[in-house]
Design a protein around this motif. Structure first.
Motif, mmCIF file in Angstrom:
data_model
loop_
_atom_site.group_PDB
_atom_site.id
_atom_site.type_symbol
_atom_site.label_atom_id
_atom_site.label_comp_id
_atom_site.label_asym_id
_atom_site.label_seq_id
_atom_site.Cartn_x
_atom_site.Cartn_y
_atom_site.Cartn_z
ATOM 1 N N ARG A 1 24.477 71.777 -36.325
ATOM 2 C CA ARG A 1 24.559 72.912 -37.246
ATOM 3 C C ARG A 1 26.012 73.295 -37.520
ATOM 4 O O ARG A 1 26.349 73.782 -38.597
ATOM 5 C CB ARG A 1 23.852 74.137 -36.646
ATOM 6 N N VAL A 2 26.863 73.066 -36.531
ATOM 7 C CA VAL A 2 28.262 73.512 -36.627
ATOM 8 C C VAL A 2 29.153 72.431 -37.224
ATOM 9 O O VAL A 2 29.998 72.713 -38.067
ATOM 10 C CB VAL A 2 28.780 73.912 -35.231
ATOM 11 N N VAL A 3 28.983 71.173 -36.790
ATOM 12 C CA VAL A 3 29.924 70.124 -37.198
ATOM 13 C C VAL A 3 29.306 69.049 -38.069
ATOM 14 O O VAL A 3 30.011 68.152 -38.546
ATOM 15 C CB VAL A 3 30.577 69.459 -35.964
ATOM 16 N N GLY A 4 27.988 69.084 -38.273
ATOM 17 C CA GLY A 4 27.363 68.048 -39.081
ATOM 18 C C GLY A 4 27.294 66.732 -38.333
ATOM 19 O O GLY A 4 27.243 66.696 -37.104
ATOM 20 N N ARG A 5 27.333 65.634 -39.065
ATOM 21 C CA ARG A 5 27.164 64.310 -38.468
ATOM 22 C C ARG A 5 28.518 63.747 -38.031
ATOM 23 O O ARG A 5 29.118 62.899 -38.677
ATOM 24 C CB ARG A 5 26.471 63.370 -39.449
ATOM 25 N N VAL A 6 29.010 64.271 -36.929
ATOM 26 C CA VAL A 6 30.235 63.769 -36.325
ATOM 27 C C VAL A 6 29.848 62.746 -35.256
ATOM 28 O O VAL A 6 28.937 62.997 -34.465
ATOM 29 C CB VAL A 6 31.034 64.927 -35.687
ATOM 30 N N PRO A 7 30.484 61.567 -35.203
ATOM 31 C CA PRO A 7 30.117 60.570 -34.199
ATOM 32 C C PRO A 7 30.091 61.152 -32.792
ATOM 33 O O PRO A 7 30.978 61.915 -32.398
ATOM 34 C CB PRO A 7 31.214 59.512 -34.345
ATOM 35 N N LEU A 8 29.070 60.769 -32.035
ATOM 36 C CA LEU A 8 28.754 61.377 -30.745
ATOM 37 C C LEU A 8 28.798 60.362 -29.611
ATOM 38 O O LEU A 8 28.426 59.210 -29.787
ATOM 39 C CB LEU A 8 27.329 61.960 -30.823
ATOM 40 N N GLU B 1 21.281 59.259 -22.430
ATOM 41 C CA GLU B 1 22.480 58.706 -23.046
ATOM 42 C C GLU B 1 22.525 59.102 -24.515
ATOM 43 O O GLU B 1 21.500 59.129 -25.181
ATOM 44 C CB GLU B 1 22.492 57.174 -22.902
ATOM 45 N N TYR B 2 23.748 59.350 -25.017
ATOM 46 C CA TYR B 2 23.920 59.793 -26.402
ATOM 47 C C TYR B 2 24.865 58.843 -27.122
ATOM 48 O O TYR B 2 25.867 58.404 -26.575
ATOM 49 C CB TYR B 2 24.530 61.199 -26.486
ATOM 50 N N GLY B 3 24.538 58.556 -28.392
ATOM 51 C CA GLY B 3 25.402 57.716 -29.188
ATOM 52 C C GLY B 3 24.999 57.765 -30.644
ATOM 53 O O GLY B 3 24.203 58.610 -31.058
ATOM 54 N N PHE B 4 25.550 56.863 -31.446
ATOM 55 C CA PHE B 4 25.203 56.840 -32.865
ATOM 56 C C PHE B 4 25.310 55.419 -33.388
ATOM 57 O O PHE B 4 25.951 54.562 -32.791
ATOM 58 C CB PHE B 4 26.118 57.781 -33.653
ATOM 59 N N VAL B 5 24.648 55.194 -34.508
ATOM 60 C CA VAL B 5 24.694 53.908 -35.196
ATOM 61 C C VAL B 5 25.079 54.177 -36.646
ATOM 62 O O VAL B 5 24.602 55.132 -37.254
ATOM 63 C CB VAL B 5 23.327 53.186 -35.134
ATOM 64 N N ASP B 6 25.972 53.357 -37.194
ATOM 65 C CA ASP B 6 26.399 53.543 -38.588
ATOM 66 C C ASP B 6 25.198 53.646 -39.514
ATOM 67 O O ASP B 6 24.212 52.907 -39.367
ATOM 68 C CB ASP B 6 27.275 52.373 -39.040
ATOM 69 N N ASN C 1 23.259 60.670 -35.041
ATOM 70 C CA ASN C 1 23.459 60.859 -33.615
ATOM 71 C C ASN C 1 22.097 61.020 -32.962
ATOM 72 O O ASN C 1 21.215 61.689 -33.500
ATOM 73 C CB ASN C 1 24.272 62.133 -33.370
ATOM 74 N N THR C 2 21.909 60.409 -31.799
ATOM 75 C CA THR C 2 20.617 60.515 -31.154
ATOM 76 C C THR C 2 20.760 60.350 -29.648
ATOM 77 O O THR C 2 21.842 60.077 -29.131
ATOM 78 C CB THR C 2 19.626 59.488 -31.724
ATOM 79 N N THR C 3 19.650 60.515 -28.961
ATOM 80 C CA THR C 3 19.627 60.397 -27.511
ATOM 81 C C THR C 3 18.555 59.402 -27.092
ATOM 82 O O THR C 3 17.616 59.135 -27.840
ATOM 83 C CB THR C 3 19.338 61.758 -26.845
ATOM 84 N N GLY C 4 18.690 58.866 -25.905
ATOM 85 C CA GLY C 4 17.691 57.946 -25.375
ATOM 86 C C GLY C 4 17.787 57.903 -23.871
ATOM 87 O O GLY C 4 18.597 58.608 -23.255
ATOM 88 N N GLY C 5 16.956 57.072 -23.272
ATOM 89 C CA GLY C 5 17.005 56.847 -21.839
ATOM 90 C C GLY C 5 17.072 55.357 -21.583
ATOM 91 O O GLY C 5 16.772 54.548 -22.470
ATOM 92 N N LEU C 6 17.482 54.955 -20.371
ATOM 93 C CA LEU C 6 17.622 53.540 -20.021
ATOM 94 C C LEU C 6 18.533 52.802 -21.004
ATOM 95 O O LEU C 6 18.323 51.626 -21.304
ATOM 96 C CB LEU C 6 16.250 52.850 -19.971
ATOM 97 N N MET C 7 19.572 53.496 -21.483
ATOM 98 C CA MET C 7 20.422 52.921 -22.511
ATOM 99 C C MET C 7 21.875 52.844 -22.059
ATOM 100 O O MET C 7 22.260 53.380 -21.017
ATOM 101 C CB MET C 7 20.305 53.722 -23.817
ATOM 102 N N LEU C 8 22.672 52.158 -22.854
ATOM 103 C CA LEU C 8 24.115 52.074 -22.684
ATOM 104 C C LEU C 8 24.774 52.741 -23.884
ATOM 105 O O LEU C 8 24.423 52.428 -25.029
ATOM 106 C CB LEU C 8 24.568 50.617 -22.606
ATOM 107 N N SER C 9 25.708 53.645 -23.635
ATOM 108 C CA SER C 9 26.530 54.212 -24.705
ATOM 109 C C SER C 9 27.982 53.933 -24.337
ATOM 110 O O SER C 9 28.584 54.666 -23.548
ATOM 111 C CB SER C 9 26.275 55.715 -24.859
#
Length: 389
Positions: free
Chosen positions: A150-157, A366-371, A375-383
């Motif tokens: 809400r504050v920064v929009g889609r900033v890479p995470l 884990e949190y990350g993003f894909v071009d 930005n999204t979250t998951g489990g059992l992942m690598l960021s």
């Protein structure tokens, strides 16, 4: 930009923080310290020791069983703290913290923490940060993130959720002297260099898939194709539902979790089944939605280990300028599956980063993003994140 790293396994919390900071070495241009430590420490004392050396924000969370540093795997049966310091005279950093209980919703907490960080930067409102770091409790990460957006929009995470050694809720996240088991902390970073993130589960898709037909709340998977979730999953695996009940589900699914694809198919966000209930529903470590497809994924322990090197190679291939440092978020569940072979993970890292500074933490989300995605979250992942010149 340059990065400094240090660690300690001293029993005394203050002395551990001070030793880690002294090992890293002082820098007058230090702007942010990432600190990952044992939940056995009195965290405020560790941070007090770190801040004897660094006059800048210290942010992070407790890590599952240890950290991996340039010197190797640190932790196991010892308390531990590992730090990485970002130092750059031209870097601007703003940080914010919010405890969940002080807000009506996790979304409001995420928004509040990010607003504080934005104000601290003193940058114009229309000047977006280059990257956002987030750490949160492993319960409502998606909603904390919605508030931040809400504050920064889609900033890479990038970032991850706090963890403990026993999966009993002893995790903590922190920003300087503020510590909580339920909340969120955010850092907004403006820099001259570049940021690259590889976010992946590195699992293989199987032919087993079905439609999520019922979810209770956001994380209790009740049925797939109208069949109780545990029974459906057991059939896919050729197992008896009785073999998967209770906590047995968590360990059984480390090498065969569930996955959901994003709308473009570029990312499969992993969903880790955590607990099987008496009604054969599953508690999941991240949010799910009815009417979407869930896929059974697979990887051997050998593949969990080798995926660390493969993901780093992909990250390195994308770097157009020299890499200054790596911030590596590795799921605690994967680490549990790897168990005594954790030194092989260290070897995979060193083969692909050489002498470049890095830190690896073990998280419960884990949190990350894909071009072209979100930005999204998951489990059992690598960021895996790289900062370049």
């Amino acid at each position: 930009m340059k990065a400094l790293t240090g660690f300690s396994t001293k029993q005394n919390a203050y002395e551990a923080g001070l030793e880690a900071a002294k090992m890293a070495g002082k820098s007058k241009d230090a702007k942010l310290v990432f600190a990952y430590m044992s939940c056995d420490y009195k965290i405020k004392d560790v941070i007090k020791g770190i801040k004897e050396v660094y006059d800048c924000p210290v942010i992070g969370n407790t890590s599952f069983t240890g950290v991996i540093m340039p010197q190797g795997y640190i932790g196991g049966d010892k308390p531990f703290v590992g730090i990485m310091v970002l130092s750059d005279p031209n870097m601007i950093v703003g940080v914010g913290f919010a405890e969940r209980k002080a807000f009506q919703s996790a979304r409001d907490a995420g928004e509040s923490a990010t607003k504080k960080a934005r104000i601290m930067t003193k940058m114009p409102y229309n000047d977006e940060p280059d990257v956002m770091y987030m750490t949160a409790s492993p319960t409502e990460e998606e909603f904390f993130l919605k508030g931040a957006n809400r504050v920064v929009g889609r900033v890479p995470l990038f970032g991850g959720s706090a963890a403990d050694n026993t999966i009993t809720g002893n995790w903590k996240l922190y920003l300087d002297g503020k510590v909580t088991g339920e909340g969120v902390a955010v850092a907004l970073i403006y820099m001259n260099g570049h940021f690259i993130n590889e976010f992946t589960g590195a699992y293989r898709e199987t032919g087993d898939m079905g439609i999520i037909t019922k979810v209770e709340g956001t994380r209790q998977l009740v049925s797939i194709d109208g069949v109780p979730a545990v029974k459906k999953y057991a059939k896919w695996r050729g197992m008896k539902p009785s073999e998967l009940m209770g906590n047995a589900l968590l360990s059984a699914t480390i090498t065969s979790p569930l996955g959901v694809k994003d709308r473009l198919g570029d990312l499969i966000a992993i969903r880790h089944p955590m607990f099987a209930n008496e009604d054969y529903s599953m508690n999941i470590g991240a949010n799910l939605a009815e009417g979407t497809t869930v896929i059974r994924m697979e990887a051997t322990v050998d593949e969990l280990i080798s995926s660390v090197g493969e993901t780093l190679r992909k990250l390195n291939e994308r770097a157009e300028k020299p890499i200054v440092c790596y911030h590596l978020v590795h799921c605690g569940g994967r680490r549990a599956g790897i168990d005594s072979r954790i030194n092989e993970v260290y070897e995979e890292i060193k083969k692909n980063v050489g002498d470049t500074p890095f830190i690896m933490e073990f998280t419960f989300g884990e949190y990350g993003f894909v071009d072209d995605g979100r930005n999204t979250t998951g489990g059992l992942m690598l960021s895996f994140t790289a900062f370049t010149k």
